[in-house]
Write a protein that holds these residues in place. Structure first.
Motif, PDB file in Angstrom:
ATOM      1  N   ARG A 163       0.989  -1.201   0.078  1.00 39.18           N
ATOM      2  CA  ARG A 163       0.079  -0.115   0.009  1.00 39.18           C
ATOM      3  C   ARG A 163       0.870   1.300   0.091  1.00 39.18           C
ATOM      4  O   ARG A 163       0.424   2.372  -0.304  1.00 39.18           O
ATOM      5  N   SER A 164       2.140   1.086   0.240  1.00 34.87           N
ATOM      6  CA  SER A 164       2.777   2.538   0.371  1.00 34.87           C
ATOM      7  C   SER A 164       4.030   2.517  -0.474  1.00 34.87           C
ATOM      8  O   SER A 164       4.573   3.743  -0.696  1.00 34.87           O
ATOM      9  N   VAL A 165       4.876   1.397  -1.071  1.00 26.91           N
ATOM     10  CA  VAL A 165       5.983   1.742  -1.793  1.00 26.91           C
ATOM     11  C   VAL A 165       5.556   1.719  -3.187  1.00 26.91           C
ATOM     12  O   VAL A 165       4.585   1.036  -3.974  1.00 26.91           O
ATOM     13  N   PRO A 166       6.144   2.831  -3.794  1.00 25.03           N
ATOM     14  CA  PRO A 166       5.694   2.947  -5.267  1.00 25.03           C
ATOM     15  C   PRO A 166       6.157   1.961  -6.331  1.00 25.03           C
ATOM     16  O   PRO A 166       7.018   1.263  -5.972  1.00 25.03           O
ATOM     17  N   PRO A 167       5.454   1.790  -7.386  1.00 23.74           N
ATOM     18  CA  PRO A 167       5.764   0.780  -8.417  1.00 23.74           C
ATOM     19  C   PRO A 167       7.318   0.750  -8.730  1.00 23.74           C
ATOM     20  O   PRO A 167       7.923  -0.270  -9.137  1.00 23.74           O
ATOM     21  N   ALA A 168       7.968   2.034  -8.936  1.00 23.21           N
ATOM     22  CA  ALA A 168       9.383   1.981  -9.520  1.00 23.21           C
ATOM     23  C   ALA A 168      10.215   1.224  -8.549  1.00 23.21           C
ATOM     24  O   ALA A 168      11.185   0.560  -8.957  1.00 23.21           O
ATOM     25  N   PHE A 214      15.715 -12.289  -2.691  1.00 21.02           N
ATOM     26  CA  PHE A 214      14.672 -11.768  -3.257  1.00 21.02           C
ATOM     27  C   PHE A 214      13.517 -11.261  -2.024  1.00 21.02           C
ATOM     28  O   PHE A 214      13.081 -10.113  -1.878  1.00 21.02           O
ATOM     29  N   HIS A 215      13.393 -12.382  -1.042  1.00 14.39           N
ATOM     30  CA  HIS A 215      12.554 -11.804   0.075  1.00 14.39           C
ATOM     31  C   HIS A 215      12.919 -10.935   0.947  1.00 14.39           C
ATOM     32  O   HIS A 215      12.255 -10.052   1.364  1.00 14.39           O
ATOM     33  N   GLY A 216      14.470 -11.047   1.242  1.00 13.46           N
ATOM     34  CA  GLY A 216      15.005 -10.052   1.732  1.00 13.46           C
ATOM     35  C   GLY A 216      15.128  -8.608   1.240  1.00 13.46           C
ATOM     36  O   GLY A 216      14.948  -7.699   2.079  1.00 13.46           O
ATOM     37  N   ALA A 217      15.309  -8.421  -0.011  1.00 13.06           N
ATOM     38  CA  ALA A 217      15.130  -7.221  -0.628  1.00 13.06           C
ATOM     39  C   ALA A 217      13.618  -6.623  -0.419  1.00 13.06           C
ATOM     40  O   ALA A 217      13.613  -5.490  -0.084  1.00 13.06           O
ATOM     41  N   MET A 218      12.733  -7.421  -0.692  1.00 18.31           N
ATOM     42  CA  MET A 218      11.291  -6.981  -0.352  1.00 18.31           C
ATOM     43  C   MET A 218      11.260  -6.196   1.091  1.00 18.31           C
ATOM     44  O   MET A 218      10.689  -5.354   1.393  1.00 18.31           O
ATOM     45  N   LEU A 219      11.498  -7.146   2.032  1.00 19.24           N
ATOM     46  CA  LEU A 219      11.156  -6.720   3.536  1.00 19.24           C
ATOM     47  C   LEU A 219      12.199  -5.556   3.757  1.00 19.24           C
ATOM     48  O   LEU A 219      11.848  -4.876   4.793  1.00 19.24           O
ATOM     49  N   ALA A 220      13.295  -5.418   2.993  1.00 16.78           N
ATOM     50  CA  ALA A 220      14.342  -4.404   3.437  1.00 16.78           C
ATOM     51  C   ALA A 220      13.554  -3.027   3.311  1.00 16.78           C
ATOM     52  O   ALA A 220      13.874  -1.957   3.603  1.00 16.78           O
ATOM     53  N   LEU A 221      12.462  -3.199   2.368  1.00 15.22           N
ATOM     54  CA  LEU A 221      12.023  -1.871   2.075  1.00 15.22           C
ATOM     55  C   LEU A 221      11.100  -1.393   3.236  1.00 15.22           C
ATOM     56  O   LEU A 221      10.806  -0.037   3.293  1.00 15.22           O
ATOM     57  N   ALA A 222      11.023  -1.983   4.294  1.00 12.47           N
ATOM     58  CA  ALA A 222      10.315  -1.683   5.407  1.00 12.47           C
ATOM     59  C   ALA A 222      11.297  -0.826   6.276  1.00 12.47           C
ATOM     60  O   ALA A 222      10.684  -0.207   7.434  1.00 12.47           O
ATOM     61  N   ASN A 237      13.336  -2.009   8.489  1.00  2.00           N
ATOM     62  CA  ASN A 237      13.827  -2.695   9.702  1.00  2.00           C
ATOM     63  C   ASN A 237      14.740  -3.677   9.631  1.00  2.00           C
ATOM     64  O   ASN A 237      14.396  -4.669   9.178  1.00  2.00           O
ATOM     65  N   HIS A 238      15.795  -3.411  10.002  1.00  2.00           N
ATOM     66  CA  HIS A 238      17.052  -4.444   9.722  1.00  2.00           C
ATOM     67  C   HIS A 238      17.177  -5.583  10.733  1.00  2.00           C
ATOM     68  O   HIS A 238      17.200  -6.626  10.372  1.00  2.00           O
ATOM     69  N   SER A 239      16.362  -5.401  11.768  1.00  2.00           N
ATOM     70  CA  SER A 239      16.104  -6.517  12.863  1.00  2.00           C
ATOM     71  C   SER A 239      15.114  -7.590  12.005  1.00  2.00           C
ATOM     72  O   SER A 239      15.131  -8.802  12.141  1.00  2.00           O
ATOM     73  N   LEU A 240      14.228  -6.902  11.411  1.00  2.00           N
ATOM     74  CA  LEU A 240      13.005  -7.750  10.722  1.00  2.00           C
ATOM     75  C   LEU A 240      13.694  -8.623   9.600  1.00  2.00           C
ATOM     76  O   LEU A 240      13.620  -9.656   9.606  1.00  2.00           O
ATOM     77  N   VAL A 241      14.398  -7.889   9.138  1.00  2.00           N
ATOM     78  CA  VAL A 241      15.312  -8.681   7.823  1.00  2.00           C
ATOM     79  C   VAL A 241      15.929  -9.762   8.177  1.00  2.00           C
ATOM     80  O   VAL A 241      16.114 -10.804   7.741  1.00  2.00           O
ATOM     81  N   ALA A 242      16.748  -9.604   9.492  1.00  2.00           N
ATOM     82  CA  ALA A 242      17.612 -10.415   9.871  1.00  2.00           C
ATOM     83  C   ALA A 242      17.045 -11.648  10.589  1.00  2.00           C
ATOM     84  O   ALA A 242      17.302 -12.957  10.249  1.00  2.00           O
ATOM     85  N   VAL A 243      15.943 -11.451  11.191  1.00  2.00           N
ATOM     86  CA  VAL A 243      15.181 -12.440  11.832  1.00  2.00           C
ATOM     87  C   VAL A 243      14.279 -13.292  10.631  1.00  2.00           C
ATOM     88  O   VAL A 243      14.513 -14.558  10.612  1.00  2.00           O
ATOM     89  N   ALA A 244      14.045 -12.826   9.680  1.00  2.00           N
ATOM     90  CA  ALA A 244      13.087 -13.626   8.756  1.00  2.00           C
ATOM     91  C   ALA A 244      14.048 -14.263   7.934  1.00  2.00           C
ATOM     92  O   ALA A 244      13.770 -15.270   7.447  1.00  2.00           O
ATOM     93  N   ASP A 245      15.366 -13.796   7.398  1.00  2.00           N
ATOM     94  CA  ASP A 245      16.418 -14.546   7.017  1.00  2.00           C
ATOM     95  C   ASP A 245      16.895 -15.721   7.785  1.00  2.00           C
ATOM     96  O   ASP A 245      16.994 -16.632   6.705  1.00  2.00           O
ATOM     97  N   ASP A 246      16.764 -15.669   9.087  1.00  2.00           N
ATOM     98  CA  ASP A 246      17.186 -16.920   9.796  1.00  2.00           C
ATOM     99  C   ASP A 246      16.201 -17.985   9.621  1.00  2.00           C
ATOM    100  O   ASP A 246      16.321 -18.972   9.275  1.00  2.00           O
ATOM    101  N   LEU A 247      14.910 -17.370   9.832  1.00  2.00           N
ATOM    102  CA  LEU A 247      13.779 -18.502   9.652  1.00  2.00           C
ATOM    103  C   LEU A 247      13.826 -19.050   8.292  1.00  2.00           C
ATOM    104  O   LEU A 247      13.520 -20.220   7.925  1.00  2.00           O
ATOM    105  N   HIS A 248      13.981 -18.249   7.108  1.00  2.00           N
ATOM    106  CA  HIS A 248      13.933 -18.676   5.723  1.00  2.00           C
ATOM    107  C   HIS A 248      14.907 -19.628   5.574  1.00  2.00           C
ATOM    108  O   HIS A 248      14.932 -20.593   4.870  1.00  2.00           O
ATOM    109  N   ARG A 249      16.167 -19.447   6.029  1.00  2.00           N
ATOM    110  CA  ARG A 249      17.567 -20.274   5.868  1.00  2.00           C
ATOM    111  C   ARG A 249      17.041 -21.633   6.518  1.00  2.00           C
ATOM    112  O   ARG A 249      17.068 -22.716   5.958  1.00  2.00           O
TER     113      ARG A 249
END
Length: 251
Positions: free
Chosen positions: A141-146, A177-185, A187-199
């Protein structure tokens, strides 16, 4: 597994399928008494922490590829001999994998690859969904298409890896790919936690150690469809796709 120099297929001293592949530049570190008779001469001197990092990535690739078999015990000296390095960086890399839950220490023997079943995979998918789905809907809802368009090469990389059935490369591209999408938020801690779960979700199951090429292709196609919906700012489709993506991850 990772980007870098050429790799070599490594055969375990106990027989069976090849175990891991290690970049050429990781060779060259030995200690007395650990030279395998057939080991080639060192090609370059590499600092130990660099060798450890390369060994760690090679072991992670072997986990994803199913070359490190769930339930099997591997010793650091034996793998070190096959890598052409001392046992020390292999042991350090294995200790790191132990802290991540990929292997467990077996005293006086080495490291046993963790045995996981479908239930653990389903639990990981559920936790990932609880974290990532709300964030993705907010970003839709917040990130522009570009900005979404800039992630197209990452989605294409997952498709390319899936097309050739390269599981280790796909695992890297998938997390990128997932990390780059989440990075747009932002929140570095979010990206790190999500990446650990993903791995963790990419490790093999005891009854199904290798992900099928068809499953990789299906997963990659969901990345492309999701990115298309994000660019089109179609929040309803985004919601459907992200929920389906994680629902499929626990199958």
């Amino acid at each position: 597994m990772e980007q870098g120099g050429a790799r070599e297929e490594v055969r375990p001293p106990y027989g069976g399928a090849s175990v891991v592949r290690v970049p050429e530049q990781a060779r060259g570190e030995h200690t007395h008494g650990e030279h395998p008779r057939e080991a080639p001469a060192p090609r370059a001197q590499v600092r130990r922490h660099s060798v450890r990092g390369q060994i760690l990535e090679a072991l992670r690739a072997a986990l994803v590829d199913g070359e490190l078999v769930p339930g099997q015990v591997y010793s650091a000296p034996a793998l070190g001999a096959r890598f052409g390095v001392s046992a020390t960086p292999v042991r350090e890399a294995m200790q790191r994998l132990a802290t991540e839950g990929a292997v467990e220490v077996v005293p006086n023997r080495g490291f046993r690859v963790a045995e996981r079943g479908p239930r653990e995979l389903a639990e990981l998918a559920e936790v990932r969904a609880l974290i990532e789905v709300p964030v993705m809907l907010r970003l839709a809802r917040s990130v522009p298409p570009a900005r979404w368009c800039a992630l197209r090469p990452l989605a294409d990389a997952t498709v390319a890896a899936a097309a050739v059935g390269d599981r280790a490369s796909y695992a890297d591209a998938d997390r990128a790919f997932h990390g780059a999408m989440l990075a747009l938020a932002g929140n570095h801690s979010l990206v790190a936690v999500a990446d650990d779960l993903h791995r963790r979700s990419q490790w093999p199951l005891v009854d199904n150690p290798v992900t099928r090429r068809a499953d990789l292709l299906a997963d990659a196609s969901e990345h492309t469809a999701l990115l298309d919906a994000l660019i089109a700012q179609d929040v309803a489709v985004v919601q459907s796709l992200v929920r389906e993506h994680f629902a499929g991850a626990d199958g």
